[in-house]
Design a protein around this motif. Structure first.
Motif, PDB file in Angstrom:
ATOM      1  N   THR A  45       0.830  -1.205   0.000  1.00 49.97           N
ATOM      2  CA  THR A  45       0.000   0.000   0.000  1.00 49.97           C
ATOM      3  C   THR A  45       0.866   1.257   0.000  1.00 49.97           C
ATOM      4  OG1 THR A  45      -1.794  -1.142   1.163  1.00 49.97           O
ATOM      5  CG2 THR A  45      -1.762   1.268   1.277  1.00 49.97           C
ATOM      6  N   LYS A  46       1.953   1.225   0.748  1.00 47.25           N
ATOM      7  CA  LYS A  46       2.796   2.418   0.876  1.00 47.25           C
ATOM      8  C   LYS A  46       3.813   2.549  -0.246  1.00 47.25           C
ATOM      9  CE  LYS A  46       5.564   4.976   4.260  1.00 47.25           C
ATOM     10  NZ  LYS A  46       6.030   5.032   5.669  1.00 47.25           N
ATOM     11  N   TYR A  47       4.367   1.414  -0.706  1.00 45.37           N
ATOM     12  CA  TYR A  47       5.522   1.507  -1.595  1.00 45.37           C
ATOM     13  C   TYR A  47       5.316   0.921  -3.002  1.00 45.37           C
ATOM     14  CZ  TYR A  47       8.176   2.767   2.588  1.00 45.37           C
ATOM     15  OH  TYR A  47       8.642   3.394   3.721  1.00 45.37           O
ATOM     16  N   GLU A  48       4.133   0.422  -3.321  1.00 42.06           N
ATOM     17  CA  GLU A  48       3.949  -0.196  -4.638  1.00 42.06           C
ATOM     18  C   GLU A  48       4.268   0.780  -5.770  1.00 42.06           C
ATOM     19  OE1 GLU A  48       0.724  -3.228  -6.133  1.00 42.06           O
ATOM     20  OE2 GLU A  48      -0.068  -1.198  -6.418  1.00 42.06           O
ATOM     21  N   ASN A  49       3.871   2.018  -5.613  1.00 39.93           N
ATOM     22  CA  ASN A  49       4.103   3.023  -6.663  1.00 39.93           C
ATOM     23  C   ASN A  49       5.334   3.876  -6.412  1.00 39.93           C
ATOM     24  OD1 ASN A  49       1.767   2.266  -8.147  1.00 39.93           O
ATOM     25  ND2 ASN A  49       0.490   3.416  -6.704  1.00 39.93           N
ATOM     26  N   LYS A  50       6.109   3.550  -5.398  1.00 38.50           N
ATOM     27  CA  LYS A  50       7.378   4.248  -5.140  1.00 38.50           C
ATOM     28  C   LYS A  50       8.371   3.249  -4.540  1.00 38.50           C
ATOM     29  CE  LYS A  50       5.261   6.260  -0.961  1.00 38.50           C
ATOM     30  NZ  LYS A  50       5.111   7.482  -0.145  1.00 38.50           N
ATOM     31  N   ARG A  51       8.642   2.203  -5.321  1.00 36.02           N
ATOM     32  CA  ARG A  51       9.475   1.101  -4.834  1.00 36.02           C
ATOM     33  C   ARG A  51      10.882   1.568  -4.462  1.00 36.02           C
ATOM     34  NH1 ARG A  51       6.039  -3.129  -5.631  1.00 36.02           N
ATOM     35  NH2 ARG A  51       7.043  -4.229  -3.923  1.00 36.02           N
ATOM     36  N   GLU A  52      11.406   2.580  -5.187  1.00 38.40           N
ATOM     37  CA  GLU A  52      12.752   3.050  -4.903  1.00 38.40           C
ATOM     38  C   GLU A  52      12.867   3.534  -3.457  1.00 38.40           C
ATOM     39  OE1 GLU A  52      10.857   4.089  -7.355  1.00 38.40           O
ATOM     40  OE2 GLU A  52      11.824   3.426  -9.219  1.00 38.40           O
ATOM     41  N   GLU A  53      11.825   4.182  -2.967  1.00 38.26           N
ATOM     42  CA  GLU A  53      11.838   4.681  -1.591  1.00 38.26           C
ATOM     43  C   GLU A  53      11.851   3.528  -0.598  1.00 38.26           C
ATOM     44  OE1 GLU A  53       8.873   7.276   1.289  1.00 38.26           O
ATOM     45  OE2 GLU A  53       8.968   7.773  -0.868  1.00 38.26           O
ATOM     46  N   GLY A  54      11.052   2.508  -0.872  1.00 40.69           N
ATOM     47  CA  GLY A  54      11.031   1.341   0.000  1.00 40.69           C
ATOM     48  C   GLY A  54      12.346   0.582  -0.024  1.00 40.69           C
ATOM     49  N   ILE A  55      12.917   0.441  -1.213  1.00 39.69           N
ATOM     50  CA  ILE A  55      14.201  -0.244  -1.347  1.00 39.69           C
ATOM     51  C   ILE A  55      15.296   0.522  -0.612  1.00 39.69           C
ATOM     52  CG2 ILE A  55      16.009  -0.830  -3.023  1.00 39.69           C
ATOM     53  CD1 ILE A  55      13.721  -1.597  -4.965  1.00 39.69           C
ATOM     54  N   ALA A  56      15.276   1.845  -0.719  1.00 37.06           N
ATOM     55  CA  ALA A  56      16.285   2.663  -0.021  1.00 37.06           C
ATOM     56  C   ALA A  56      16.197   2.468   1.496  1.00 37.06           C
ATOM     57  CB  ALA A  56      16.092   4.132  -0.380  1.00 37.06           C
ATOM     58  N   LEU A  57      14.972   2.369   2.016  1.00 40.04           N
ATOM     59  CA  LEU A  57      14.797   2.128   3.450  1.00 40.04           C
ATOM     60  C   LEU A  57      15.411   0.784   3.844  1.00 40.04           C
ATOM     61  CD1 LEU A  57      13.576   2.605   6.259  1.00 40.04           C
ATOM     62  CD2 LEU A  57      11.419   1.648   5.385  1.00 40.04           C
ATOM     63  N   LEU A  58      15.135  -0.254   3.064  1.00 33.70           N
ATOM     64  CA  LEU A  58      15.677  -1.580   3.373  1.00 33.70           C
ATOM     65  C   LEU A  58      17.196  -1.619   3.211  1.00 33.70           C
ATOM     66  CD1 LEU A  58      12.981  -3.873   1.684  1.00 33.70           C
ATOM     67  CD2 LEU A  58      13.241  -3.335   4.114  1.00 33.70           C
ATOM     68  N   GLN A  59      17.710  -0.882   2.228  1.00 36.12           N
ATOM     69  CA  GLN A  59      19.165  -0.826   2.042  1.00 36.12           C
ATOM     70  C   GLN A  59      19.849  -0.232   3.261  1.00 36.12           C
ATOM     71  OE1 GLN A  59      19.257   1.330  -1.674  1.00 36.12           O
ATOM     72  NE2 GLN A  59      19.607  -0.525  -2.887  1.00 36.12           N
ATOM     73  N   SER A  60      19.247   0.798   3.824  1.00 37.46           N
ATOM     74  CA  SER A  60      19.851   1.433   4.999  1.00 37.46           C
ATOM     75  C   SER A  60      19.833   0.489   6.201  1.00 37.46           C
ATOM     76  CB  SER A  60      19.111   2.736   5.339  1.00 37.46           C
ATOM     77  OG  SER A  60      17.779   2.480   5.765  1.00 37.46           O
ATOM     78  N   LEU A  61      18.767  -0.292   6.333  1.00 38.25           N
ATOM     79  CA  LEU A  61      18.677  -1.244   7.441  1.00 38.25           C
ATOM     80  C   LEU A  61      19.636  -2.415   7.256  1.00 38.25           C
ATOM     81  CD1 LEU A  61      14.792  -1.248   7.907  1.00 38.25           C
ATOM     82  CD2 LEU A  61      16.486  -0.222   9.440  1.00 38.25           C
ATOM     83  N   CYS A  62      19.789  -2.872   6.012  1.00 35.80           N
ATOM     84  CA  CYS A  62      20.728  -3.957   5.743  1.00 35.80           C
ATOM     85  C   CYS A  62      22.165  -3.498   5.934  1.00 35.80           C
ATOM     86  CB  CYS A  62      20.524  -4.500   4.326  1.00 35.80           C
ATOM     87  SG  CYS A  62      19.024  -5.471   4.126  1.00 35.80           S
ATOM     88  N   ALA A  63      22.445  -2.251   5.626  1.00 33.84           N
ATOM     89  CA  ALA A  63      23.794  -1.722   5.849  1.00 33.84           C
ATOM     90  C   ALA A  63      24.147  -1.757   7.339  1.00 33.84           C
ATOM     91  CB  ALA A  63      23.882  -0.294   5.321  1.00 33.84           C
ATOM     92  N   LYS A  64      23.125  -1.641   8.184  1.00 30.53           N
ATOM     93  CA  LYS A  64      23.333  -1.736   9.636  1.00 30.53           C
ATOM     94  C   LYS A  64      23.253  -3.179  10.125  1.00 30.53           C
ATOM     95  CE  LYS A  64      21.106   2.784  10.236  1.00 30.53           C
ATOM     96  NZ  LYS A  64      19.907   3.491  10.784  1.00 30.53           N
ATOM     97  N   LYS A  65      23.035  -4.110   9.212  1.00 28.86           N
ATOM     98  CA  LYS A  65      22.943  -5.550   9.508  1.00 28.86           C
ATOM     99  C   LYS A  65      21.791  -5.890  10.452  1.00 28.86           C
ATOM    100  CE  LYS A  65      27.833  -6.384   8.609  1.00 28.86           C
ATOM    101  NZ  LYS A  65      29.082  -7.035   9.089  1.00 28.86           N
ATOM    102  N   VAL A  66      20.722  -5.117  10.337  1.00 29.33           N
ATOM    103  CA  VAL A  66      19.532  -5.397  11.147  1.00 29.33           C
ATOM    104  C   VAL A  66      18.985  -6.780  10.807  1.00 29.33           C
ATOM    105  CG1 VAL A  66      17.139  -4.696  11.560  1.00 29.33           C
ATOM    106  CG2 VAL A  66      18.947  -2.962  11.427  1.00 29.33           C
ATOM    107  N   HIS A  67      19.058  -7.151   9.526  1.00 30.23           N
ATOM    108  CA  HIS A  67      18.484  -8.425   9.067  1.00 30.23           C
ATOM    109  C   HIS A  67      19.266  -9.637   9.565  1.00 30.23           C
ATOM    110  CE1 HIS A  67      21.720  -7.449   6.376  1.00 30.23           C
ATOM    111  NE2 HIS A  67      21.632  -8.593   5.738  1.00 30.23           N
ATOM    112  N   LEU A  68      20.461  -9.433  10.092  1.00 33.90           N
ATOM    113  CA  LEU A  68      21.277 -10.554  10.573  1.00 33.90           C
ATOM    114  C   LEU A  68      21.116 -10.796  12.070  1.00 33.90           C
ATOM    115  CD1 LEU A  68      24.534  -9.937   8.493  1.00 33.90           C
ATOM    116  CD2 LEU A  68      22.663 -11.536   8.015  1.00 33.90           C
ATOM    117  N   LYS A  69      20.223 -10.044  12.697  1.00 39.95           N
ATOM    118  CA  LYS A  69      19.939 -10.251  14.116  1.00 39.95           C
ATOM    119  C   LYS A  69      18.860 -11.323  14.224  1.00 39.95           C
ATOM    120  CE  LYS A  69      21.083  -5.450  15.225  1.00 39.95           C
ATOM    121  NZ  LYS A  69      20.572  -4.143  15.728  1.00 39.95           N
ATOM    122  N   VAL A  70      19.282 -12.528  14.589  1.00 36.82           N
ATOM    123  CA  VAL A  70      18.401 -13.690  14.578  1.00 36.82           C
ATOM    124  C   VAL A  70      18.371 -14.329  15.961  1.00 36.82           C
ATOM    125  CG1 VAL A  70      17.966 -15.940  13.510  1.00 36.82           C
ATOM    126  CG2 VAL A  70      18.913 -14.076  12.140  1.00 36.82           C
TER     127      VAL A  70
END
Length: 625
Positions: A554-579
């Motif tokens: 709903t938020k990012y379907e028509n502005k995927r670049e913005e959503g991808i940029a948000l996820l890129q910033s979180l992955c750069a901080k390795k948030v996704h590797l906290k398991v």
């Protein structure tokens, strides 16, 4: 209670093993043949985590760091990979086309093993060999279980636990709930009883024999003056085996396991012939549910002109549209041109062009087909999700291509005929290859294979390999709490914004996989989730991940670049590797995903007594009780 898969702990290097590896590397080069000496497979798997962490560089470096190498024969070899959109995510294997004249030459080819099965299609084999894979029959190899993928038959759900973390199979546990005709009807029966015929009345009225023989008899007598026809099918058959059309009670076998279905006697005809549609549907996840529809399926015509006269009931070439049947007809005409509307098989795209010239609103028809596919998957997703929770050890192992068969009646209403969980990818004709070849290459890219961990132990300068943390089903205490809160919310407005605030590591892993998948979807169309698909959530159990993706689209379907940029910033901080630790009782599917009561572990489908389901809901004379 759900089964929790606990893997063996990773062993540390032993001095002896380190010395062994140092000697081994002097003799092993990744471009050498399979006859070269290899380290013990189990030892390599145990040591791979240490090597993985050393080699796990940012994926943005992949394309520049791993340049082609020269082999002794002068051929150029390179890693067949594509980078992730996100940092700190290992790259994915990129697949070649089936008809490419240039075969990928892979430095670590001995590690690119694909397990053959008795049903691995030729077009799949060509795609794999062109992509640098070695095709093996694992029972005849020294490393009987060191393959990356296989394309085979569906197996019993508990067998999915035997898959290694980094192996992929082209099925999910429990999809017999879609593929078996009796199971499909049982699931639809429940949805019709709950939501009505308006929403789920696109599967013809069905009876399961011998359990419902008495009900069928009542319906038959009630409709006897209408001259109705019925089609009988074995519950687990394919390719038209055992199917026939009847109109007399005496023609019906009474003691055999059968599906008896109301026959659609008013089909839409083209040039006087009946036809059906084969839609190719890719599901990459059931929780969260992600569905893709390929726009260029097949239209398969009966080889005899249609008639509803009872004297023609035995003419299989008139009433059945299966290619495996009609190819045997003397009237069957093959279509070798994918761009032509001729013969008894057309591409779906050409059929749509033909219908448009005939004045049909093909955009509305395509939307109806999309809705049919989504609702079909939703009708069966609850028992499938349960079996996935019980039998999948991680989120990497499974993807599935379905063949959804649809008939159009004279009013252009789509009717679901059946769902094939191992659709034929036969591609002997240019038309079949035109449709299935690009589709197979794209679906393999979307399945997102990684390089195996053991590759890092034997190959110099290899790219980052499979990272198990990315596919963990374990949740931290905070993540479980968030799941519980948002899965229980009553209204969509309550979760739409809040669920995207303060994304957890598990949230990021889910969204990253979906975005990396979406970017290589090729011609596949994502039909669920989208910004408009939230209406289907009313037919499903409240699940956290489906709500997360509803909010995201709903938020990012028509502005995927913005959503991808948000996820890129979180992955750069390795948030996704906290398991969460595997020892923690934190399976992601634990009751936080379900809104209604405690769901008990299911029984494998073919042995589950139909009598128990019969007690839950009945449909007599087309009316749910």
């Amino acid at each position: 209670m759900y089964h929790i898969c606990v893997k063996k702990p990773v062993l540390s290097y032993r001095p002896l093993f380190q010395n062994f590896l140092q000697k081994l590397r002097k003799f092993i080069d990744c471009g050498e043949s399979d006859s070269e000496p290899e380290a013990n497979a189990d030892e390599l798997d145990n040591a791979s985590e240490h090597s993985l962490e050393e080699s796990n560089r940012e994926s943005s470096e992949v394309s520049s760091s791993f340049s082609p190498q020269e082999t002794g024969s002068g051929d150029s070899v390179a890693w067949p990979i594509r980078p992730s959109l996100f940092p700190n995510i290992p790259p994915y294997i990129h697949f070649n086309t089936h008809d490419s004249e240039v075969e990928f030459k892979v430095p670590g080819k001995r590690h690119f093993k694909w397990k053959l099965s008795t049903i691995t299609p030729v077009i799949v084999r060509k795609t794999l060999t062109n992509s640098g894979f070695v095709l093996v029959r694992s029972e005849f190899t020294r490393e009987s279980n060191q393959w990356l993928g296989t394309w085979g038959k569906h197996m019993k759900s508990p067998m999915f636990k035997t898959l290694k973390d980094s192996q992929k199979l082209n099925h999910f546990p429990g999809t017999f709930q879609l593929g078996r005709k009796d199971r499909l009807w049982r699931n639809f029966q429940k949805m019709i009883a709950k939501f009505g015929y308006k929403e789920f009345g696109f599967l013809p009225l069905t009876y399961i024999l011998p359990q419902e023989l008495r009900l069928l008899k009542q319906s038959w007598e009630f409709r006897s003056g209408c001259g109705e026809m019925w089609i009988i099918k074995p519950p687990a058959s394919a390719r038209g085996v055992g199917i026939k059309v009847i109109n007399k009670w005496s023609q019906l076998p009474k003691k055999t396991s059968l599906v008896v279905q109301k026959y659609i006697s008013n089909p839409y005809l083209i040039n006087g012939s009946k036809f059906d549609l084969r839609l190719y549907v890719l599901v990459t996840s059931f929780d969260p549910l992600r569905i893709y529809l390929y726009p260029d399926g097949l239209a398969r015509f009966a080889s005899a002109k249609y008639s509803d006269d009872v004297k023609d009931l035995k003419d299989r070439y008139m009433h059945l549209t299966n290619y495996s049947i009609n190819k045997l007809s003397s009237q069957y005409t093959a279509n070798e041109d994918a761009n032509a509307c001729q013969g008894h098989k057309w591409t779906l795209s050409k059929l749509m062009e033909y219908l448009e010239t005939a004045g049909v609103d093909t955009k509305a028809l395509w939307k109806n087909l999309q809705s049919l596919v989504v609702k079909t998957m939703i009708a069966c997703e609850a028992p499938i999700v349960q079996l996935c929770e019980e039998n999948m050890c991680n989120r990497y192992n499974c993807y599935e291509l379905f063949g959804v068969d649809v008939l159009l009646d004279e009013n252009l209403k789509p009717w679901l005929l059946e769902v094939n969980i191992s659709p034929s990818l036969h591609s002997a004709s240019p038309l079949d290859a035109h449709v299935k070849g690009p589709m197979v290459q794209t679906l393999f890219d979307m399945a997102q294979f990684h390089l195996p961990q053991r590759l890092a132990m034997q190959c110099r300068n290899c790219p980052p390999c499979y990272e198990p943390k990315l596919y963990s089903t374990n949740l931290t205490k905070r993540e479980r709490s968030k799941h519980g809160v948002y899965a229980q919310m009553e209204n969509r407005e309550d979760y739409l914004e809040g669920v995207l605030k303060d994304l957890t590591g598990d949230d990021v892993r889910q969204l990253v996989r979906a975005e990396d998948e979406f970017v290589v979807k090729g011609r596949f169309e994502k039909i669920f989730p989208t910004s408009q698909s939230h209406k289907y959530l009313n037919f499903m159990e409240r699940r956290y991940y489906n709500r997360l993706f509803d909010a995201w689209e709903t938020k990012y379907e028509n502005k995927r670049e913005e959503g991808i940029a948000l996820l890129q910033s979180l992955c750069a901080k390795k948030v996704h590797l906290k398991v969460a630790s595997p020892s923690t009782f934190s399976k992601s599917s634990q009751s936080t995903n379900h809104s209604e009561g405690n769901i008990q572990p299911s029984t494998e489908g073919q042995s589950y007594p139909l009598e128990e389901i019969l007690q839950q809901t009945r449909i007599t004379n087309g009316v749910p009780n």
